[in-house]
Structures are given as structure tokens and as C-alpha cells.
Design a protein around this motif. Structure first.
Motif, PDB file in Angstrom:
ATOM      1  N   ARG A  75      -7.884  -1.235  17.475  1.00 46.16           N
ATOM      2  CA  ARG A  75      -8.249  -2.432  16.722  1.00 46.16           C
ATOM      3  C   ARG A  75      -7.384  -2.648  15.489  1.00 46.16           C
ATOM      4  N   PHE A  76      -7.053  -1.599  14.786  1.00 47.89           N
ATOM      5  CA  PHE A  76      -6.373  -1.754  13.503  1.00 47.89           C
ATOM      6  C   PHE A  76      -4.939  -1.223  13.506  1.00 47.89           C
ATOM      7  N   LEU A  77      -4.764   0.044  13.838  1.00 48.00           N
ATOM      8  CA  LEU A  77      -3.434   0.636  13.721  1.00 48.00           C
ATOM      9  C   LEU A  77      -2.428  -0.043  14.638  1.00 48.00           C
ATOM     10  N   SER A  78      -2.880  -0.531  15.784  1.00 48.49           N
ATOM     11  CA  SER A  78      -1.947  -1.171  16.708  1.00 48.49           C
ATOM     12  C   SER A  78      -1.500  -2.545  16.223  1.00 48.49           C
TER      13      SER A  78
ATOM     14  N   PHE B 291       0.863  -1.179   0.000  1.00 50.78           N
ATOM     15  CA  PHE B 291       0.000   0.000   0.000  1.00 50.78           C
ATOM     16  C   PHE B 291       0.903   1.233   0.000  1.00 50.78           C
ATOM     17  N   ILE B 292       0.739   2.094  -0.992  1.00 54.68           N
ATOM     18  CA  ILE B 292       1.585   3.270  -1.128  1.00 54.68           C
ATOM     19  C   ILE B 292       0.850   4.502  -0.620  1.00 54.68           C
ATOM     20  N   ALA B 293       1.352   5.043   0.482  1.00 51.38           N
ATOM     21  CA  ALA B 293       0.860   6.284   1.088  1.00 51.38           C
ATOM     22  C   ALA B 293      -0.646   6.319   1.329  1.00 51.38           C
ATOM     23  N   PRO B 294      -1.206   5.285   1.950  1.00 54.96           N
ATOM     24  CA  PRO B 294      -2.629   5.402   2.324  1.00 54.96           C
ATOM     25  C   PRO B 294      -2.790   6.473   3.395  1.00 54.96           C
ATOM     26  N   GLY B 295      -3.902   7.194   3.358  1.00 55.68           N
ATOM     27  CA  GLY B 295      -4.132   8.281   4.301  1.00 55.68           C
ATOM     28  C   GLY B 295      -5.225   7.961   5.298  1.00 55.68           C
ATOM     29  N   SER B 296      -5.382   8.844   6.278  1.00 56.36           N
ATOM     30  CA  SER B 296      -6.381   8.619   7.319  1.00 56.36           C
ATOM     31  C   SER B 296      -7.807   8.489   6.777  1.00 56.36           C
ATOM     32  N   PRO B 297      -8.214   9.201   5.697  1.00 50.74           N
ATOM     33  CA  PRO B 297      -9.581   8.992   5.201  1.00 50.74           C
ATOM     34  C   PRO B 297      -9.829   7.568   4.704  1.00 50.74           C
ATOM     35  N   GLU B 298      -8.754   6.855   4.355  1.00 50.00           N
ATOM     36  CA  GLU B 298      -8.899   5.498   3.828  1.00 50.00           C
ATOM     37  C   GLU B 298      -8.925   4.432   4.928  1.00 50.00           C
ATOM     38  N   VAL B 299      -8.749   4.830   6.183  1.00 48.22           N
ATOM     39  CA  VAL B 299      -8.622   3.837   7.260  1.00 48.22           C
ATOM     40  C   VAL B 299      -9.795   2.857   7.307  1.00 48.22           C
ATOM     41  N   PRO B 300     -11.061   3.298   7.283  1.00 42.67           N
ATOM     42  CA  PRO B 300     -12.161   2.314   7.358  1.00 42.67           C
ATOM     43  C   PRO B 300     -12.124   1.292   6.226  1.00 42.67           C
ATOM     44  N   GLN B 301     -11.911   1.785   4.997  1.00 39.41           N
ATOM     45  CA  GLN B 301     -11.846   0.873   3.847  1.00 39.41           C
ATOM     46  C   GLN B 301     -10.588   0.013   3.917  1.00 39.41           C
ATOM     47  N   LEU B 302      -9.493   0.612   4.344  1.00 47.48           N
ATOM     48  CA  LEU B 302      -8.234  -0.105   4.454  1.00 47.48           C
ATOM     49  C   LEU B 302      -8.347  -1.259   5.440  1.00 47.48           C
ATOM     50  N   GLU B 303      -9.001  -1.004   6.557  1.00 52.16           N
ATOM     51  CA  GLU B 303      -9.173  -2.063   7.555  1.00 52.16           C
ATOM     52  C   GLU B 303      -9.969  -3.236   6.977  1.00 52.16           C
ATOM     53  N   LYS B 304     -10.989  -2.940   6.187  1.00 52.24           N
ATOM     54  CA  LYS B 304     -11.802  -3.999   5.588  1.00 52.24           C
ATOM     55  C   LYS B 304     -10.995  -4.804   4.571  1.00 52.24           C
TER      56      LYS B 304
ATOM     57  N   GLU C 122      -2.738   8.400  11.131  1.00 54.01           N
ATOM     58  CA  GLU C 122      -3.043   8.818  12.496  1.00 54.01           C
ATOM     59  C   GLU C 122      -3.367  10.300  12.620  1.00 54.01           C
ATOM     60  N   ASP C 123      -3.967  10.876  11.594  1.00 52.68           N
ATOM     61  CA  ASP C 123      -4.378  12.272  11.636  1.00 52.68           C
ATOM     62  C   ASP C 123      -5.684  12.368  12.407  1.00 52.68           C
ATOM     63  N   ALA C 124      -5.599  12.785  13.684  1.00 54.27           N
ATOM     64  CA  ALA C 124      -6.800  12.844  14.521  1.00 54.27           C
ATOM     65  C   ALA C 124      -7.847  13.780  13.949  1.00 54.27           C
ATOM     66  N   GLY C 125      -7.419  14.801  13.210  1.00 54.31           N
ATOM     67  CA  GLY C 125      -8.358  15.747  12.649  1.00 54.31           C
ATOM     68  C   GLY C 125      -9.243  15.133  11.590  1.00 54.31           C
ATOM     69  N   LYS C 126      -8.751  14.040  10.950  1.00 48.88           N
ATOM     70  CA  LYS C 126      -9.535  13.385   9.909  1.00 48.88           C
ATOM     71  C   LYS C 126     -10.156  12.083  10.392  1.00 48.88           C
ATOM     72  N   ILE C 127      -9.426  11.358  11.238  1.00 50.31           N
ATOM     73  CA  ILE C 127      -9.991  10.123  11.781  1.00 50.31           C
ATOM     74  C   ILE C 127     -11.019  10.447  12.848  1.00 50.31           C
TER      75      ILE C 127
END
Length: 250
Positions: A155-158, A107-120, A138-143
Motif C-alpha cells: 500500500r505505501f512503500l510500493s 524526510f531525512i532518514a525515516p525508519g521502519s518504526p515511523e512507517v505507520p505515522q509516515l503513511e498518515k 523495510e526492516d522486516a524485524g521492526k515492521i
């Protein structure tokens, strides 16, 4: 133990070796972070990709969006691996993005908006190895900073192991980790970076400040000062990053 690299090329080579070692040791969710300003990530990715040569068309490369994937298909000719995008918002397409024959994923440079889809997507990947190159997850402003966001991190990032990390956190201070080594804090002294601390986990910004303050105090005592040194004014972090990457490129 790995030493701080002398060039960007050396850093990428170290990252490849660290990633291969972590996969060999059974880690399946890895991330590599080369955190420099003005970094041309596509060039870095091209230098990183040779570690996957043995997988040929069993490698699948994900970009954050269709635009990035399209540019890669245009510019990366004569490659055997498959290129696609995370596809945020298209839940129905998740299963189709991961095929049974796929063996490893980048995965090349996934961002915080992609976290839900990325986890799936990672859930579908299962225990097959995946590597995230310069993720920004880990951008708290977007997550978000509420309970749900904290649960996402737990659940995921750790579950992601940082196998390579290199960043100039302050001018003259670098944070470095090369698997299987520990996290290292290095401070420049007379043109060379010297290790002042090793940690089993990535230090927070507060941890860094405490360790650096203790290091300054110890130096002051060693030099015979009567009062402990206190943390000085921090110069521009951006200026420090520029200086560090310039030194790597020389």
C-alpha cells in the motif's frame, strides 16, 4: 546516461539532478539512497538541500524524532524552511504537521518504526512532492513479517519511486540507479567499474547472485575454461562498503 560518480560530492549532485528530473516528470513520492558506512547524514542533507532553494519557506523538513529536529534547528542557522519531526505516536498532531502553504517536503532518514505515522502524514500531503533521503523503511524485524506488514509494503512503500540509489552490495560490485536511467549492476575490473547488466526494476539479492554467477560463467567461457565458473566466497560486505566509500572520497 549517468556514470558512476567519482566522489561523494558528485553523487549528491547527481541525486539532486535526478530528483529534480523525476519531480518535473510528475513523480510525487521519491527516495534517494546513498548507502555508505559511517556516512555523516546531516552533512549530506546540507549538500542536498540547495535543490529546494526556489521553495524558500514552502519547504518543510521532517526528522524521525524531536531530538533530530531540535539538533537541526540548533545547527542550521539562517534557513527559511520549516523543521519538524514525524512524531510517532501522536496521531492527533498529524494534521498540524502539514500546512496548506507547504509545497514540498523532505524526510531525512525515516525508519521502519515511523512507517505507520509516515503513511498518515503522506496521505495528508496528498499529491504534493515529497523526497525521502536515506529512508530505512523495510526492516522486516521492526515492521513485521505477517499479512499486515506485507499490506503496508504494497500500500505505501510500493508508491515510492527510487530516483537515486548507490550502494556497494559486495566487494567490487555496485548497484546504481540515477533517474531516468535503469538499474545498473557494475563490477570492478582493474580499478574501474564496468556495467554488466541493466534492469527496469531494483534486483533482489537473489537476482544479483544469479546475474553475477552468469557473468562469471561468461567470463570463464570467453577465457577458454572448460567448466563454468561458480560464485566464489563472498568477502565481508562491510569491508567492501568501506573500500567503495574510500574510493569515492579520494
Amino acid at each position: 546516461m549517468a556514470e558512476l560518480p567519482n566522489s561523494l560530492e558528485d553523487a549528491i549532485a547527481q541525486a539532486r539532478t535526478a530528483t529534480q528530473a523525476a519531480i518535473a516528470d510528475g513523480y510525487t513520492r521519491l527516495q534517494v539512497e546513498l548507502l555508505f558506512p559511517e556516512l555523516k547524514l546531516m552533512e549530506v542533507a546540507q549538500q542536498f538541500l540547495p535543490m529546494f532553494e526556489q521553495y524558500n519557506d514552502k519547504l518543510k523538513v521532517f526528522f524521525a524524532d524531536a531530538g533530530g529536529a531540535g539538533l537541526a534547528r540548533r545547527d542550521w542557522t539562517d534557513v527559511r524552511f520549516k523543521i519538524t519531526d514525524i512524531g510517532t505516536g501522536r496521531a492527533a498532531s498529524i494534521e498540524s504537521k502539514v500546512q496548506p502553504e507547504d509545497e514540498i517536503f523532505l524526510f531525512i532518514a525515516p525508519g521502519s518504526p515511523e512507517v505507520p505515522q509516515l503513511e498518515k502524514i503522506c496521505a495528508v500531503i496528498g499529491d504534493r512532492p515529497l523526497v525521502m533521503l536515506n529512508p530505512f523503511l523495510e526492516d522486516a524485524g521492526k515492521i513485521g513479517i505477517g499479512y499486515a506488514a506485507r499490506q503496508t509494503r504494497i500500500r505505501f512503500l510500493s508508491t515510492i519511486e527510487s530516483c537515486y540509489y548507490l550502494r556497494s552490495v559486495y566487494p567490487d560490485v555496485a548497484l546504481f540507479r540515477c533517474y531516468p536511467g535503469l538499474w545498473e549492476i557494475l563490477v570492478e575490473n582493474n580499478g574501474e567499474y564496468q556495467k554488466i547488466a541493466e534492469l527496469p526494476q531494483k534486483p533482489s539479492s537473489d537476482d544479483l547472485d544469479i546475474i553475477l554467477a552468469k557473468g562469471q560463467a561468461a567470463t570463464a567461457i570467453a577465457e577458454g575454461e572448460t567448466t563454468a565458473a561458480v560464485p566464489g566466497k563472498k568477502p565481508s560486505v562491510f569491508r567492501g562498503l568501506q573500500r567503495f566509500i574510500k574510493a569515492l572520497r579520494n
